[in-house]
Design a protein around this motif. Structure first.
Motif, PDB file in Angstrom:
ATOM      1  N   ARG A 168      11.841   5.656   4.587  1.00 32.73           N
ATOM      2  CA  ARG A 168      10.963   5.444   3.767  1.00 32.73           C
ATOM      3  C   ARG A 168       9.194   4.855   3.843  1.00 32.73           C
ATOM      4  O   ARG A 168       9.713   4.132   4.302  1.00 32.73           O
ATOM      5  CB  ARG A 168      11.355   4.485   1.957  1.00 32.73           C
ATOM      6  CG  ARG A 168      12.650   5.380   2.571  1.00 32.73           C
ATOM      7  CD  ARG A 168      13.744   4.808   1.029  1.00 32.73           C
ATOM      8  NE  ARG A 168      12.936   4.977   0.359  1.00 32.73           N
ATOM      9  CZ  ARG A 168      12.390   4.314  -1.099  1.00 32.73           C
ATOM     10  NH1 ARG A 168      13.509   2.904  -1.018  1.00 32.73           N
ATOM     11  NH2 ARG A 168      11.624   4.059  -2.500  1.00 32.73           N
ATOM     12  N   VAL A 169       8.458   5.952   3.317  1.00 34.42           N
ATOM     13  CA  VAL A 169       7.107   5.393   3.903  1.00 34.42           C
ATOM     14  C   VAL A 169       6.292   6.009   1.904  1.00 34.42           C
ATOM     15  O   VAL A 169       6.979   7.622   1.512  1.00 34.42           O
ATOM     16  CB  VAL A 169       6.138   6.612   4.337  1.00 34.42           C
ATOM     17  CG1 VAL A 169       4.954   6.562   4.008  1.00 34.42           C
ATOM     18  CG2 VAL A 169       6.957   6.192   5.956  1.00 34.42           C
ATOM     19  N   ARG A 170       5.958   5.036   1.789  1.00 34.00           N
ATOM     20  CA  ARG A 170       5.073   4.810   0.151  1.00 34.00           C
ATOM     21  C   ARG A 170       4.414   4.858  -0.675  1.00 34.00           C
ATOM     22  O   ARG A 170       3.620   3.498   0.330  1.00 34.00           O
ATOM     23  CB  ARG A 170       6.507   4.462  -0.566  1.00 34.00           C
ATOM     24  CG  ARG A 170       6.189   4.514  -2.260  1.00 34.00           C
ATOM     25  CD  ARG A 170       7.574   3.665  -3.269  1.00 34.00           C
ATOM     26  NE  ARG A 170       7.645   3.582  -4.129  1.00 34.00           N
ATOM     27  CZ  ARG A 170       7.561   5.018  -5.039  1.00 34.00           C
ATOM     28  NH1 ARG A 170       8.509   5.468  -4.974  1.00 34.00           N
ATOM     29  NH2 ARG A 170       8.053   4.760  -6.845  1.00 34.00           N
ATOM     30  N   ALA A 171       3.719   5.780  -1.111  1.00 28.36           N
ATOM     31  CA  ALA A 171       2.250   5.022  -1.752  1.00 28.36           C
ATOM     32  C   ALA A 171       2.105   6.078  -2.598  1.00 28.36           C
ATOM     33  O   ALA A 171       2.611   7.492  -3.441  1.00 28.36           O
ATOM     34  CB  ALA A 171       1.673   5.532  -0.249  1.00 28.36           C
ATOM     35  N   PRO A 172       0.794   6.357  -3.172  1.00 30.05           N
ATOM     36  CA  PRO A 172      -0.005   7.500  -4.179  1.00 30.05           C
ATOM     37  C   PRO A 172       0.009   8.337  -3.645  1.00 30.05           C
ATOM     38  O   PRO A 172      -0.515   8.455  -2.371  1.00 30.05           O
ATOM     39  CB  PRO A 172      -0.846   6.817  -4.321  1.00 30.05           C
ATOM     40  CG  PRO A 172      -1.273   5.215  -4.386  1.00 30.05           C
ATOM     41  CD  PRO A 172      -0.385   4.732  -3.511  1.00 30.05           C
ATOM     42  N   GLU A 173       0.045   9.693  -3.531  1.00 33.65           N
ATOM     43  CA  GLU A 173      -0.170  10.536  -3.540  1.00 33.65           C
ATOM     44  C   GLU A 173      -1.483  10.988  -2.175  1.00 33.65           C
ATOM     45  O   GLU A 173      -1.286  12.147  -1.624  1.00 33.65           O
ATOM     46  CB  GLU A 173       0.171  11.806  -4.373  1.00 33.65           C
ATOM     47  CG  GLU A 173       0.513  13.252  -3.325  1.00 33.65           C
ATOM     48  CD  GLU A 173       1.441  14.022  -4.832  1.00 33.65           C
ATOM     49  OE1 GLU A 173       1.130  15.408  -4.228  1.00 33.65           O
ATOM     50  OE2 GLU A 173       1.745  13.793  -5.178  1.00 33.65           O
ATOM     51  N   GLN A 174      -2.376  10.688  -3.342  1.00 27.94           N
ATOM     52  CA  GLN A 174      -3.966  11.479  -2.385  1.00 27.94           C
ATOM     53  C   GLN A 174      -4.273   9.941  -1.431  1.00 27.94           C
ATOM     54  O   GLN A 174      -4.133  10.010   0.224  1.00 27.94           O
ATOM     55  CB  GLN A 174      -5.464  10.470  -3.210  1.00 27.94           C
ATOM     56  CG  GLN A 174      -6.106  11.363  -2.696  1.00 27.94           C
ATOM     57  CD  GLN A 174      -7.828  10.756  -3.317  1.00 27.94           C
ATOM     58  OE1 GLN A 174      -7.554   9.776  -4.739  1.00 27.94           O
ATOM     59  NE2 GLN A 174      -8.548  10.405  -3.292  1.00 27.94           N
ATOM     60  N   MET A 175      -3.090   8.711  -1.038  1.00 29.68           N
ATOM     61  CA  MET A 175      -3.365   7.598   0.161  1.00 29.68           C
ATOM     62  C   MET A 175      -2.543   8.276   1.300  1.00 29.68           C
ATOM     63  O   MET A 175      -2.463   8.645   2.024  1.00 29.68           O
ATOM     64  CB  MET A 175      -2.880   6.776  -0.258  1.00 29.68           C
ATOM     65  CG  MET A 175      -1.860   5.435   0.294  1.00 29.68           C
ATOM     66  SD  MET A 175      -4.028   5.039   1.326  1.00 29.68           S
ATOM     67  CE  MET A 175      -5.017   4.334  -0.572  1.00 29.68           C
ATOM     68  N   LEU A 176      -1.199   9.151   0.287  1.00 26.20           N
ATOM     69  CA  LEU A 176      -0.279   9.825   1.779  1.00 26.20           C
ATOM     70  C   LEU A 176      -1.736  10.834   2.036  1.00 26.20           C
ATOM     71  O   LEU A 176      -0.735  10.709   3.576  1.00 26.20           O
ATOM     72  CB  LEU A 176       0.900  10.380   0.725  1.00 26.20           C
ATOM     73  CG  LEU A 176       1.576   9.218   0.175  1.00 26.20           C
ATOM     74  CD1 LEU A 176       2.869  10.207  -0.296  1.00 26.20           C
ATOM     75  CD2 LEU A 176       2.569   8.593   1.273  1.00 26.20           C
ATOM     76  N   CYS A 177      -1.623  11.227   2.498  1.00 23.26           N
ATOM     77  CA  CYS A 177      -2.571  12.165   2.110  1.00 23.26           C
ATOM     78  C   CYS A 177      -3.150  12.421   2.997  1.00 23.26           C
ATOM     79  O   CYS A 177      -3.471  12.334   4.122  1.00 23.26           O
ATOM     80  CB  CYS A 177      -3.644  13.328   1.333  1.00 23.26           C
ATOM     81  SG  CYS A 177      -1.276  14.962   0.517  1.00 23.26           S
ATOM     82  N   LYS A 178      -3.697  10.826   2.658  1.00 21.49           N
ATOM     83  CA  LYS A 178      -5.128  10.524   3.650  1.00 21.49           C
ATOM     84  C   LYS A 178      -4.617  10.248   4.547  1.00 21.49           C
ATOM     85  O   LYS A 178      -5.129  10.564   6.222  1.00 21.49           O
ATOM     86  CB  LYS A 178      -6.012   9.516   3.293  1.00 21.49           C
ATOM     87  CG  LYS A 178      -6.597   9.991   2.001  1.00 21.49           C
ATOM     88  CD  LYS A 178      -8.284   8.779   1.081  1.00 21.49           C
ATOM     89  CE  LYS A 178      -8.661   9.250   0.590  1.00 21.49           C
ATOM     90  NZ  LYS A 178      -9.466   8.126   0.197  1.00 21.49           N
ATOM     91  N   VAL A 179      -3.411   9.443   4.857  1.00 21.65           N
ATOM     92  CA  VAL A 179      -3.007   8.484   6.397  1.00 21.65           C
ATOM     93  C   VAL A 179      -1.600   9.414   6.620  1.00 21.65           C
ATOM     94  O   VAL A 179      -2.430   9.172   8.028  1.00 21.65           O
ATOM     95  CB  VAL A 179      -1.705   8.202   6.078  1.00 21.65           C
ATOM     96  CG1 VAL A 179      -0.690   7.309   6.802  1.00 21.65           C
ATOM     97  CG2 VAL A 179      -1.992   7.053   5.458  1.00 21.65           C
TER      98      VAL A 179
END
Length: 121
Positions: free
Chosen positions: A73-84
């Motif tokens: 599982r990888v979890r973060a705010p959506e904008q952060m996920l896009c950056k990652v």
């Protein structure tokens, strides 16, 4: 930008990540025998997608459903996920800063780090 457009952006980021992983020749050998499902979850929008790794590639990006085997599982705010997942932000840095949560054993975390190092070196 409404929540639906963010979700579409996250899906687009994950599909681009899948394509880059699948097209990268060095990743084929790195991923050999590593059959995992990465469940990407947005902590703010609730969007979630699965990326099954099998046969040295990412098969698809799809809504969550039952998958056999190990789930990371990888979890973060959506904008952060896009950056990652776009390579704009180093996931190890985001993880160490507490901005990204990864629920996996140490070996799988090392594999994820290796994938990003090879992809965006």
């Amino acid at each position: 930008m409404g929540p639906g457009s963010m979700t579409s952006r996250l899906l687009s980021c994950l599909e681009t990540f899948r394509d880059k992983v699948n097209q990268h020749p060095r990743l084929r050998s790195l991923l050999k025998g590593w059959d995992r499902v990465v469940l990407v979850e947005s902590s703010d929008s609730g969007a979630a997608y699965c990326m099954p790794f099998a046969a040295s590639e990412i098969a698809e990006v799809s809504p969550p459903r039952e998958h056999p085997g190990t789930i990371i599982r990888v979890r973060a705010p959506e904008q952060m996920l896009c950056k990652v997942f776009s390579g704009e932000l180093n996931p190890a840095t985001a993880f160490l800063n507490g901005e990204l949560q990864v629920f996996a054993d140490d070996r799988d975390q090392v594999k994820l780090d290796a994938i990003t190092l090879v992809l965006w070196d």
